[in-house]
Design a protein around this motif. Structure first.
Motif, PDB file in Angstrom:
ATOM      1  N   SER A   1      40.982 -26.841 -34.181  1.00  0.00           N
ATOM      2  CA  SER A   1      41.694 -27.567 -35.581  1.00  0.00           C
ATOM      3  C   SER A   1      41.309 -29.025 -35.745  1.00  0.00           C
ATOM      4  CB  SER A   1      43.189 -27.473 -35.299  1.00  0.00           C
ATOM      5  OG  SER A   1      43.914 -28.134 -36.608  1.00  0.00           O
ATOM      6  N   GLU A   2      41.252 -29.518 -36.892  1.00  0.00           N
ATOM      7  CA  GLU A   2      40.644 -30.713 -37.081  1.00  0.00           C
ATOM      8  C   GLU A   2      41.719 -31.406 -37.979  1.00  0.00           C
ATOM      9  OE1 GLU A   2      37.901 -33.794 -36.844  1.00  0.00           O
ATOM     10  OE2 GLU A   2      37.096 -31.785 -36.656  1.00  0.00           O
ATOM     11  N   GLN A   3      42.517 -32.524 -37.362  1.00  0.00           N
ATOM     12  CA  GLN A   3      43.786 -33.072 -37.957  1.00  0.00           C
ATOM     13  C   GLN A   3      43.792 -34.558 -37.602  1.00  0.00           C
ATOM     14  OE1 GLN A   3      47.594 -30.984 -37.593  1.00  0.00           O
ATOM     15  NE2 GLN A   3      46.521 -29.269 -36.898  1.00  0.00           N
ATOM     16  N   SER A   4      44.397 -35.380 -38.468  1.00  0.00           N
ATOM     17  CA  SER A   4      44.571 -36.918 -38.052  1.00  0.00           C
ATOM     18  C   SER A   4      43.469 -37.399 -37.443  1.00  0.00           C
ATOM     19  CB  SER A   4      45.941 -36.987 -37.141  1.00  0.00           C
ATOM     20  OG  SER A   4      47.111 -36.457 -37.911  1.00  0.00           O
TER      21      SER A   4
ATOM     22  N   ASN B   1      49.129 -43.166 -25.181  1.00  0.00           N
ATOM     23  CA  ASN B   1      49.408 -43.966 -24.151  1.00  0.00           C
ATOM     24  C   ASN B   1      49.676 -45.285 -25.049  1.00  0.00           C
ATOM     25  OD1 ASN B   1      46.835 -44.625 -25.193  1.00  0.00           O
ATOM     26  ND2 ASN B   1      46.521 -45.859 -23.703  1.00  0.00           N
ATOM     27  N   ASP B   2      49.610 -45.529 -26.227  1.00  0.00           N
ATOM     28  CA  ASP B   2      50.146 -46.745 -26.769  1.00  0.00           C
ATOM     29  C   ASP B   2      51.476 -46.563 -27.330  1.00  0.00           C
ATOM     30  OD1 ASP B   2      49.645 -45.477 -28.903  1.00  0.00           O
ATOM     31  OD2 ASP B   2      48.181 -46.496 -29.870  1.00  0.00           O
ATOM     32  N   GLY B   3      52.035 -45.568 -27.172  1.00  0.00           N
ATOM     33  CA  GLY B   3      53.339 -45.440 -27.469  1.00  0.00           C
ATOM     34  C   GLY B   3      53.614 -44.852 -28.745  1.00  0.00           C
ATOM     35  N   SER B   4      52.352 -44.495 -29.489  1.00  0.00           N
ATOM     36  CA  SER B   4      52.396 -43.757 -30.882  1.00  0.00           C
ATOM     37  C   SER B   4      52.594 -42.340 -30.640  1.00  0.00           C
ATOM     38  CB  SER B   4      51.220 -44.304 -31.674  1.00  0.00           C
ATOM     39  OG  SER B   4      50.046 -43.834 -31.041  1.00  0.00           O
ATOM     40  N   GLU B   5      53.154 -41.922 -31.667  1.00  0.00           N
ATOM     41  CA  GLU B   5      53.421 -40.249 -31.709  1.00  0.00           C
ATOM     42  C   GLU B   5      52.660 -39.629 -33.086  1.00  0.00           C
ATOM     43  OE1 GLU B   5      57.049 -37.188 -31.488  1.00  0.00           O
ATOM     44  OE2 GLU B   5      57.265 -39.195 -31.063  1.00  0.00           O
ATOM     45  N   THR B   6      51.904 -38.807 -32.920  1.00  0.00           N
ATOM     46  CA  THR B   6      51.189 -38.130 -33.908  1.00  0.00           C
ATOM     47  C   THR B   6      51.746 -36.621 -34.203  1.00  0.00           C
ATOM     48  OG1 THR B   6      49.298 -39.345 -33.835  1.00  0.00           O
ATOM     49  CG2 THR B   6      49.048 -37.435 -34.991  1.00  0.00           C
ATOM     50  N   GLN B   7      52.365 -36.060 -35.226  1.00  0.00           N
ATOM     51  CA  GLN B   7      52.562 -34.792 -35.459  1.00  0.00           C
ATOM     52  C   GLN B   7      51.298 -34.014 -35.894  1.00  0.00           C
ATOM     53  OE1 GLN B   7      55.551 -33.197 -35.418  1.00  0.00           O
ATOM     54  NE2 GLN B   7      56.047 -35.388 -34.211  1.00  0.00           N
ATOM     55  N   VAL B   8      51.285 -32.758 -35.181  1.00  0.00           N
ATOM     56  CA  VAL B   8      50.005 -31.835 -35.186  1.00  0.00           C
ATOM     57  C   VAL B   8      50.440 -30.625 -35.730  1.00  0.00           C
ATOM     58  CG1 VAL B   8      48.266 -30.585 -33.971  1.00  0.00           C
ATOM     59  CG2 VAL B   8      48.986 -33.133 -33.205  1.00  0.00           C
TER      60      VAL B   8
ATOM     61  N   ASP C   1      38.985 -37.577 -29.834  1.00  0.00           N
ATOM     62  CA  ASP C   1      39.462 -38.714 -30.838  1.00  0.00           C
ATOM     63  C   ASP C   1      38.220 -39.422 -31.299  1.00  0.00           C
ATOM     64  OD1 ASP C   1      40.960 -40.731 -32.086  1.00  0.00           O
ATOM     65  OD2 ASP C   1      41.041 -41.812 -30.080  1.00  0.00           O
ATOM     66  N   ASN C   2      38.017 -39.054 -32.521  1.00  0.00           N
ATOM     67  CA  ASN C   2      36.819 -39.790 -33.209  1.00  0.00           C
ATOM     68  C   ASN C   2      36.857 -41.111 -33.395  1.00  0.00           C
ATOM     69  OD1 ASN C   2      35.857 -37.080 -33.813  1.00  0.00           O
ATOM     70  ND2 ASN C   2      37.290 -36.711 -35.474  1.00  0.00           N
ATOM     71  N   ALA C   3      37.886 -41.754 -33.756  1.00  0.00           N
ATOM     72  CA  ALA C   3      38.189 -42.883 -33.810  1.00  0.00           C
ATOM     73  C   ALA C   3      38.486 -43.958 -32.435  1.00  0.00           C
ATOM     74  CB  ALA C   3      39.415 -43.549 -34.639  1.00  0.00           C
ATOM     75  N   HIS C   4      38.699 -43.238 -31.282  1.00  0.00           N
ATOM     76  CA  HIS C   4      38.822 -43.923 -29.959  1.00  0.00           C
ATOM     77  C   HIS C   4      39.982 -44.692 -29.746  1.00  0.00           C
ATOM     78  CE1 HIS C   4      34.898 -42.220 -29.623  1.00  0.00           C
ATOM     79  NE2 HIS C   4      34.059 -43.365 -29.923  1.00  0.00           N
ATOM     80  N   HIS C   5      41.252 -43.932 -30.351  1.00  0.00           N
ATOM     81  CA  HIS C   5      42.537 -44.825 -30.355  1.00  0.00           C
ATOM     82  C   HIS C   5      43.264 -44.499 -29.084  1.00  0.00           C
ATOM     83  CE1 HIS C   5      42.615 -44.194 -34.967  1.00  0.00           C
ATOM     84  NE2 HIS C   5      41.805 -45.280 -34.683  1.00  0.00           N
ATOM     85  N   PHE C   6      42.920 -43.599 -28.339  1.00  0.00           N
ATOM     86  CA  PHE C   6      43.737 -43.599 -27.137  1.00  0.00           C
ATOM     87  C   PHE C   6      43.010 -43.317 -25.810  1.00  0.00           C
ATOM     88  CE2 PHE C   6      43.574 -39.253 -28.306  1.00  0.00           C
ATOM     89  CZ  PHE C   6      43.822 -38.500 -27.264  1.00  0.00           C
TER      90      PHE C   6
END
Length: 454
Positions: A52-55, A130-137, A75-80
């Motif tokens: 799947s490809e999301q967010s 790890n940064d505390g954010s939450e993403t719905q998948v 993580d394509n944007a290296h956010h976490f």
């Protein structure tokens, strides 16, 4: 943990990927037609995978006989740098796999059915970083994708553990083995002349016998090595489990206090656990994983993480075992502190930002637990140390105290949330509802209003 996807050479190659491209049927699609998960050809188009490809992230689930399921997130944007994926009631940690922006984990065979059940039953999942954010998948289309994969494994006779067990594996093995036996010989011959062997022939026979002995010995060594390897793997897993459980017990009271601090009920009576789930990630990163790393047991974490996280949550819900070791300190917040110290704690917060504040100590307070002044402004507080939502009564009491003390502002301060009716009443009575973490910022703002007015 292995980087990327590991496939054993014993794993049968998938020879017909074309089936996977047209496996959906109208009856098995989600009712709204949304499909976020599909089964496609895998790496180099040799193996199928669920993806799947999301967010801005790419999710990939693949299989192999060693660990059955491997979950990978890119993580394509290296956010976490790490976190965990909560799928229904199943949680799995995501750890770096050696490449920037790539994270994953292996799901042991004995936990596959639980993961697949949650993956196909839940409409969505949460990726907590790890940064505390939450993403719905979204999990739309997951059932279709798993059905497609299962059908392919079943029809190609690939022998994997449940729920991917092949109904054809045993018959294929049996048919293949049958062809190896020679045809039966006739039993009607009545006599056969004796055969005399020369000494060379006898020596050859002896050599064959000796060779058979060496073959058996070699086979014994292979089996013994395999058993030893399995035992070593089992021992490492058990050592990793014991290390984590011992650390959980050492930090049990601290975990129980943190859970009390972070878990609360919202205005609708629903328990909110998001902050506590992030605390579990922090405990894992700072306590458990460093201890496993010291012993060289990090690879075993992928096999025990779900069980250990469940243990942390279970232990944290038990009562504090040594309350005498946790004295109530009015300078440090704790859900175990007594209510009077909580009032003093709120008083201390105001004093740190320049207010003259006094706790009324509960006698003749007329509804005000704290009275504070600064630059001619008077503020009264009602302080509530609760493990449930604060209701109307606190709002009514502090509104009456504001009139009694001729205060300019009135607020209820608590460690918990507020009921819907309390929020509605606070608007009409002009009472502020605060968490104690918001108290100093609120005091600064009303102090600034007075300076502007002057």
């Amino acid at each position: 943990m292995r980087a990327g996807i590991v496939f054993a050479s014993a794993f049968m190659a998938f020879s017909n990927i074309s089936y996977l491209d047209s496996a959906y049927s109208a009856s098995s699609l989600p009712a709204n037609g949304q499909v976020d998960w599909t089964t496609t050809g895998g790496v180099l188009e040799e193996f199928p995978e669920i993806s799947s490809e999301q967010s801005g992230m790419h999710f990939r689930i693949s299989a192999s006989p060693q660990h059955l399921l491997h979950v990978e997130v890119m993580d394509n944007a290296h956010h976490f740098s790490d976190g965990f994926w909560k799928v229904g009631s199943y949680s799995l940690s995501l750890l770096p796999s050696g490449k920037i922006g790539r994270f994953g984990t292996d799901i042991p065979a004995e936990e596959t059915k639980a993961f697949i059940h949650n993956f196909t039953a839940a409409p969505s999942s949460s990726l907590i970083l790890n940064d505390g954010s939450e993403t719905q998948v979204s999990l739309a289309g997951s059932s279709v994708a798993v059905d497609t994969f299962t059908h392919y494994v079943d029809t190609h006779g690939i022998d994997l553990p449940p729920p991917f067990a092949s109904s054809h594996a045993s018959s294929i093995f049996t048919n293949g083995a049958a062809s190896a036996f020679p045809p039966a010989t006739s039993a009607t011959s009545t006599y056969s002349a004796p055969v005399y062997q020369s000494s060379d022939a006898q020596q050859s026979t002896s050599s064959h016998s000796s060779g058979g002995g060496w073959l058996k010995f070699a086979l014994f060594l292979v089996v013994a090595g395999w058993v030893g390897k399995k035992w070593m793997a089992y021992s490492r897993v058990k050592t990793a489990e014991k290390t984590c459980r011992d650390l959980i017990q050492i930090h049990a009271d601290a975990l129980r206090i943190r859970r009390k601090q972070l878990v609360y009920q919202n205005s609708y009576g629903v328990e909110k656990t998001e902050k506590w789930e992030k605390e579990i990630v922090e405990f894992t990163k700072t306590i458990l994983l460093p201890a496993l790393s010291t012993q060289g047991l990090i690879p075993e974490w992928n096999r025990i993480n779900s069980k250990i996280i469940a243990t942390v949550d279970l232990v944290s819900q038990q009562p504090v075992e040594k309350p005498e070791a946790l004295p109530s300190n009015p300078d440090v917040y704790s859900p175990a502190m007594n209510p009077y110290d909580y009032e003093k704690y709120c008083t201390t917060l105001l004093r740190k930002v320049g207010w003259e504040a006094t706790a009324t100590a509960g006698s003749g307070d007329q509804g005000a637990d704290v009275i504070a002044t600064k630059d001619g402004i008077r503020l009264v507080l009602q302080c509530k140390l609760y493990n449930k939502s604060v209701g109307n009564e606190a709002v009514q009491q502090i509104a009456a105290a504001r009139d009694h003390y001729h205060a300019d502002f009135a607020a209820v301060v608590s460690n918990a949330d507020y009921t819907l009716s309390a929020r509605q009443l606070s608007k009409s009575s002009k009472v502020f509802l605060l968490h104690h973490d918001e108290l100093q910022g609120f005091a600064d703002r009303i102090g600034a209003i007075n300076v502007i007015d002057a």
